[in-house]
Enzyme design. Structure first.
Site, PDB file in Angstrom:
ATOM      1  N   GLY A 109     -25.709  -4.383 -39.547  1.00 27.23           N
ATOM      2  CA  GLY A 109     -25.350  -4.746 -38.186  1.00 27.23           C
ATOM      3  C   GLY A 109     -26.493  -5.475 -37.528  1.00 27.23           C
ATOM      4  O   GLY A 109     -27.371  -6.033 -38.185  1.00 27.23           O
ATOM      5  N   CYS A 110     -26.512  -5.440 -36.199  1.00 33.18           N
ATOM      6  CA  CYS A 110     -27.545  -6.164 -35.458  1.00 33.18           C
ATOM      7  C   CYS A 110     -28.923  -5.569 -35.679  1.00 33.18           C
ATOM      8  O   CYS A 110     -29.932  -6.209 -35.419  1.00 33.18           O
ATOM      9  CB  CYS A 110     -27.214  -6.151 -33.967  1.00 33.18           C
TER      10      CYS A 110
END
Length: 263
Positions: A109-110
């Site tokens: 993810g981020c």
């Protein structure tokens, strides 16, 4: 080898949505732009390596930068061919070593947590930058942001020679911006050694490790670093600068790189 794909129009990496905005005591229904994101999968030697949640811009640089940061390649010469498709949300990379063994597929993810454990390395450099130059560069970085003014919700990073911004990258993920910078520098033959790294987001230990692999001796952020990032920066010889806004900044490690005497 395919070197680059076109940089998309800003509207291609954002979406227009409707919201209700409260301002001056009143509600107004309006439309705004928000960042778009894709699940981008990197294949190496026809096997899926990693899926990254990212902004669909500079995907070729993200691919090369990620492979370099994770130790899959040591230079661009390790890559036999590369095809990047925004429509298919994938990169197909063939290495000169067809027997390279890949780990299990991961999804990032981020946060950008690494698939592989990356060891820090000391940054030996004589680079010194004046605080006024650093603050000026941070202001210039804000002026060069393209996606953030339109949609918000993204991070921006830049590589500098202390006087000019050499490479700028925007993405929903902080780590992705550094990978994009690394990849663009590898593909364009731009040295990252003895450079200054500017980051709009928080500096974590993983972000610092990426900067160390680039041999960037000064890392600057608009926000505060984490405790582990400070410990790593101390050991690796990196000047860690935070809270760089307006006419102020704070130096957490190696202040001598900003001309500050520790005596």
């Amino acid at each position: 080898m395919q070197e680059a794909i076109g940089v998309p129009n800003l509207k291609d990496v954002t979406a227009e949505v409707v919201c209700n905005r409260f301002s001056d005591g009143e509600w107004v229904r309006t439309s705004v732009h928000v960042p778009s994101e894709i699940e981008f999968t990197i294949y190496v030697n026809e096997k899926a390596l990693v899926t990254i949640l990212c902004t669909a811009a500079k995907l070729n640089y993200l691919t090369i930068g990620y492979l370099y940061a994770e130790g899959i390649i040591s230079s661009i010469d390790d890559v036999a061919s590369m095809r990047v498709s925004e429509e298919e949300a994938l990169a197909d990379v063939r290495l000169n070593n067809p027997e390279y063994e890949l780990p299990t597929l991961r999804k990032l993810g981020c946060s950008g947590s690494s698939v592989f454990k990356t060891q820090g390395q000391r940054v030996d450099s004589d680079l010194v930058a004046a605080p006024t130059d650093i603050l000026s560069l941070m202001k210039r970085l804000q002026e060069q942001m393209e996606l953030y003014p339109l949609s918000g919700g993204v991070h921006t990073s830049a590589l500098s020679d202390t006087k000019n911004l050499l490479v700028v990258a925007e993405d929903i993920g902080r780590h992705n911006t550094l990978n994009k910078i690394q990849g663009e520098c590898l593909l364009k033959g731009i040295s990252t050694r003895d450079r200054l790294m500017l980051i709009t987001g928080r500096i974590s230990s993983e972000m610092l490790l990426k900067a160390a692999k680039m041999q960037a001796p000064i890392v600057v952020s608009r926000h505060a670093p984490t405790k582990n990032a400070i410990l790593l920066a101390t050991d690796m010889g990196i000047a860690l600068v935070g809270q760089a806004r307006g006419d102020r900044l704070a130096v957490f490690t190696h202040p001598e790189r900003l001309g500050c005497s520790t005596n």
